[in-house]
Design a protein around this motif. Sequence first.
Motif, PDB file in Angstrom:
ATOM      1  N   LEU A  31      -7.470  -8.731  -2.179  1.00 47.07           N
ATOM      2  CA  LEU A  31      -6.684  -9.592  -1.291  1.00 47.07           C
ATOM      3  C   LEU A  31      -5.237  -9.708  -1.773  1.00 47.07           C
ATOM      4  O   LEU A  31      -4.316  -9.784  -0.958  1.00 47.07           O
ATOM      5  CB  LEU A  31      -7.322 -10.974  -1.186  1.00 47.07           C
ATOM      6  CG  LEU A  31      -8.670 -11.035  -0.473  1.00 47.07           C
ATOM      7  CD1 LEU A  31      -9.282 -12.426  -0.601  1.00 47.07           C
ATOM      8  CD2 LEU A  31      -8.522 -10.629   0.983  1.00 47.07           C
ATOM      9  N   LEU A  32      -5.047  -9.712  -3.089  1.00 48.23           N
ATOM     10  CA  LEU A  32      -3.690  -9.756  -3.638  1.00 48.23           C
ATOM     11  C   LEU A  32      -2.901  -8.522  -3.205  1.00 48.23           C
ATOM     12  O   LEU A  32      -1.742  -8.620  -2.802  1.00 48.23           O
ATOM     13  CB  LEU A  32      -3.737  -9.860  -5.169  1.00 48.23           C
ATOM     14  CG  LEU A  32      -2.406  -9.862  -5.909  1.00 48.23           C
ATOM     15  CD1 LEU A  32      -1.520 -11.014  -5.466  1.00 48.23           C
ATOM     16  CD2 LEU A  32      -2.649  -9.930  -7.413  1.00 48.23           C
ATOM     17  N   LEU A  33      -3.552  -7.358  -3.266  1.00 51.46           N
ATOM     18  CA  LEU A  33      -2.886  -6.139  -2.801  1.00 51.46           C
ATOM     19  C   LEU A  33      -2.644  -6.185  -1.299  1.00 51.46           C
ATOM     20  O   LEU A  33      -1.617  -5.687  -0.822  1.00 51.46           O
ATOM     21  CB  LEU A  33      -3.721  -4.909  -3.148  1.00 51.46           C
ATOM     22  CG  LEU A  33      -3.419  -4.250  -4.483  1.00 51.46           C
ATOM     23  CD1 LEU A  33      -4.354  -3.083  -4.719  1.00 51.46           C
ATOM     24  CD2 LEU A  33      -1.993  -3.805  -4.579  1.00 51.46           C
ATOM     25  N   LEU A  34      -3.564  -6.749  -0.557  1.00 53.13           N
ATOM     26  CA  LEU A  34      -3.355  -6.900   0.887  1.00 53.13           C
ATOM     27  C   LEU A  34      -2.134  -7.771   1.165  1.00 53.13           C
ATOM     28  O   LEU A  34      -1.315  -7.458   2.025  1.00 53.13           O
ATOM     29  CB  LEU A  34      -4.592  -7.507   1.551  1.00 53.13           C
ATOM     30  CG  LEU A  34      -5.775  -6.582   1.764  1.00 53.13           C
ATOM     31  CD1 LEU A  34      -6.983  -7.361   2.280  1.00 53.13           C
ATOM     32  CD2 LEU A  34      -5.413  -5.461   2.726  1.00 53.13           C
ATOM     33  N   ALA A  52       9.559   1.027   2.648  1.00 49.29           N
ATOM     34  CA  ALA A  52       8.754  -0.183   2.457  1.00 49.29           C
ATOM     35  C   ALA A  52       7.412  -0.051   3.170  1.00 49.29           C
ATOM     36  O   ALA A  52       6.379  -0.478   2.664  1.00 49.29           O
ATOM     37  CB  ALA A  52       9.504  -1.408   2.970  1.00 49.29           C
ATOM     38  N   ARG A  53       7.424   0.554   4.320  1.00 54.40           N
ATOM     39  CA  ARG A  53       6.174   0.692   5.074  1.00 54.40           C
ATOM     40  C   ARG A  53       5.237   1.708   4.419  1.00 54.40           C
ATOM     41  O   ARG A  53       4.030   1.532   4.444  1.00 54.40           O
ATOM     42  CB  ARG A  53       6.493   1.042   6.526  1.00 54.40           C
ATOM     43  CG  ARG A  53       7.230  -0.133   7.176  1.00 54.40           C
ATOM     44  CD  ARG A  53       6.761  -0.449   8.545  1.00 54.40           C
ATOM     45  NE  ARG A  53       7.193  -1.778   8.930  1.00 54.40           N
ATOM     46  CZ  ARG A  53       8.222  -2.028   9.708  1.00 54.40           C
ATOM     47  NH1 ARG A  53       8.938  -1.054  10.202  1.00 54.40           N
ATOM     48  NH2 ARG A  53       8.531  -3.268  10.006  1.00 54.40           N
ATOM     49  N   TRP A  54       5.790   2.784   3.828  1.00 51.30           N
ATOM     50  CA  TRP A  54       4.935   3.745   3.112  1.00 51.30           C
ATOM     51  C   TRP A  54       4.305   3.091   1.890  1.00 51.30           C
ATOM     52  O   TRP A  54       3.119   3.292   1.605  1.00 51.30           O
ATOM     53  CB  TRP A  54       5.706   5.000   2.713  1.00 51.30           C
ATOM     54  CG  TRP A  54       5.806   5.988   3.829  1.00 51.30           C
ATOM     55  CD1 TRP A  54       6.916   6.301   4.557  1.00 51.30           C
ATOM     56  CD2 TRP A  54       4.746   6.777   4.362  1.00 51.30           C
ATOM     57  NE1 TRP A  54       6.608   7.230   5.509  1.00 51.30           N
ATOM     58  CE2 TRP A  54       5.282   7.545   5.419  1.00 51.30           C
ATOM     59  CE3 TRP A  54       3.393   6.909   4.072  1.00 51.30           C
ATOM     60  CZ2 TRP A  54       4.513   8.439   6.162  1.00 51.30           C
ATOM     61  CZ3 TRP A  54       2.627   7.801   4.816  1.00 51.30           C
ATOM     62  CH2 TRP A  54       3.188   8.552   5.848  1.00 51.30           C
ATOM     63  N   VAL A  55       5.092   2.320   1.151  1.00 50.98           N
ATOM     64  CA  VAL A  55       4.554   1.620  -0.022  1.00 50.98           C
ATOM     65  C   VAL A  55       3.509   0.605   0.438  1.00 50.98           C
ATOM     66  O   VAL A  55       2.450   0.480  -0.175  1.00 50.98           O
ATOM     67  CB  VAL A  55       5.675   0.940  -0.831  1.00 50.98           C
ATOM     68  CG1 VAL A  55       5.110   0.050  -1.929  1.00 50.98           C
ATOM     69  CG2 VAL A  55       6.604   1.988  -1.430  1.00 50.98           C
ATOM     70  N   ALA A  56       3.802  -0.099   1.512  1.00 52.43           N
ATOM     71  CA  ALA A  56       2.841  -1.071   2.041  1.00 52.43           C
ATOM     72  C   ALA A  56       1.542  -0.379   2.441  1.00 52.43           C
ATOM     73  O   ALA A  56       0.453  -0.860   2.128  1.00 52.43           O
ATOM     74  CB  ALA A  56       3.446  -1.809   3.237  1.00 52.43           C
ATOM     75  N   LEU A  57       1.655   0.752   3.110  1.00 54.44           N
ATOM     76  CA  LEU A  57       0.469   1.493   3.530  1.00 54.44           C
ATOM     77  C   LEU A  57      -0.339   1.954   2.311  1.00 54.44           C
ATOM     78  O   LEU A  57      -1.566   1.827   2.288  1.00 54.44           O
ATOM     79  CB  LEU A  57       0.873   2.695   4.386  1.00 54.44           C
ATOM     80  CG  LEU A  57      -0.258   3.525   4.964  1.00 54.44           C
ATOM     81  CD1 LEU A  57      -1.154   2.687   5.862  1.00 54.44           C
ATOM     82  CD2 LEU A  57       0.297   4.711   5.728  1.00 54.44           C
ATOM     83  N   ALA A  59      -0.343   0.562  -0.642  1.00 53.56           N
ATOM     84  CA  ALA A  59      -0.956  -0.643  -1.231  1.00 53.56           C
ATOM     85  C   ALA A  59      -2.199  -1.040  -0.453  1.00 53.56           C
ATOM     86  O   ALA A  59      -3.213  -1.440  -1.036  1.00 53.56           O
ATOM     87  CB  ALA A  59       0.051  -1.792  -1.264  1.00 53.56           C
ATOM     88  N   LEU A  60      -2.136  -0.896   0.860  1.00 52.54           N
ATOM     89  CA  LEU A  60      -3.295  -1.228   1.689  1.00 52.54           C
ATOM     90  C   LEU A  60      -4.445  -0.252   1.429  1.00 52.54           C
ATOM     91  O   LEU A  60      -5.615  -0.661   1.416  1.00 52.54           O
ATOM     92  CB  LEU A  60      -2.906  -1.249   3.158  1.00 52.54           C
ATOM     93  CG  LEU A  60      -1.905  -2.352   3.544  1.00 52.54           C
ATOM     94  CD1 LEU A  60      -1.459  -2.202   4.999  1.00 52.54           C
ATOM     95  CD2 LEU A  60      -2.469  -3.731   3.284  1.00 52.54           C
ATOM     96  N   VAL A  61      -4.135   1.013   1.189  1.00 56.64           N
ATOM     97  CA  VAL A  61      -5.174   1.997   0.848  1.00 56.64           C
ATOM     98  C   VAL A  61      -5.806   1.631  -0.501  1.00 56.64           C
ATOM     99  O   VAL A  61      -7.037   1.676  -0.651  1.00 56.64           O
ATOM    100  CB  VAL A  61      -4.602   3.432   0.825  1.00 56.64           C
ATOM    101  CG1 VAL A  61      -5.571   4.415   0.184  1.00 56.64           C
ATOM    102  CG2 VAL A  61      -4.240   3.878   2.239  1.00 56.64           C
ATOM    103  N   LEU A  62      -4.969   1.254  -1.481  1.00 52.60           N
ATOM    104  CA  LEU A  62      -5.510   0.821  -2.780  1.00 52.60           C
ATOM    105  C   LEU A  62      -6.385  -0.423  -2.610  1.00 52.60           C
ATOM    106  O   LEU A  62      -7.455  -0.529  -3.220  1.00 52.60           O
ATOM    107  CB  LEU A  62      -4.378   0.542  -3.768  1.00 52.60           C
ATOM    108  CG  LEU A  62      -3.606   1.749  -4.296  1.00 52.60           C
ATOM    109  CD1 LEU A  62      -2.443   1.296  -5.171  1.00 52.60           C
ATOM    110  CD2 LEU A  62      -4.524   2.696  -5.061  1.00 52.60           C
TER     111      LEU A  62
END
Length: 185
Positions: A31-34, A52-57, A59-62
């Motif tokens: 949830l922290l990564l989310l 930022a969106r690639w890093v966010a994506l 992070a969401l995969v992780l």
Amino acid sequence: MRWALVLALTAAYPLIVYFSLGHIEPRYLALLLLVLGGLRWLAGGAQQAVQARWVALAALVLAGSTALLNMSLPLKLYPVLVNFALLIVFGLSLVRGPTVAERLARLQEPDLHPRGVVYTRHVTQVWCSFFVLNGSLSLATALWASEKTWALYNGFISYVLVGTLMAGEWLVRRQLRARWERVHP
């Protein structure tokens, strides 16, 4: 304001994970990564939106991997992701220009001398090298070190290294500027 929250959470992330593991299942720490991924997605301004969106994506995969596998490794890969993203941003600025360091320098000195442009290019190259080294050490601690060593490196030592590099660059810049001003009064 959102970027400040993203930076604070990213900085505290290794310590939060370290102190939570053993008390909270990794899938709940996802949830922290989310949250980090979501905040990065929302905080991406017009220029940084794609990165930022690639890093966010990522992070969401992780986070998804952590939730599905209930393992801590994907959680520990987040600092690697951050270093990789910074390497990409700094590296692309070397190709496309102006470099990240030049853009920052022009905030204080809009009419940056051509020597300053060359210097900021070298500074950006040094940062790229740093991100490769730091990301590699982050990966090594995630894969092969204890959680305590991982947290120590990613939550403390890497920040000391960043600060040391920033302070060293500041000292070098002052010395070079003083030398330049003596030669060209």
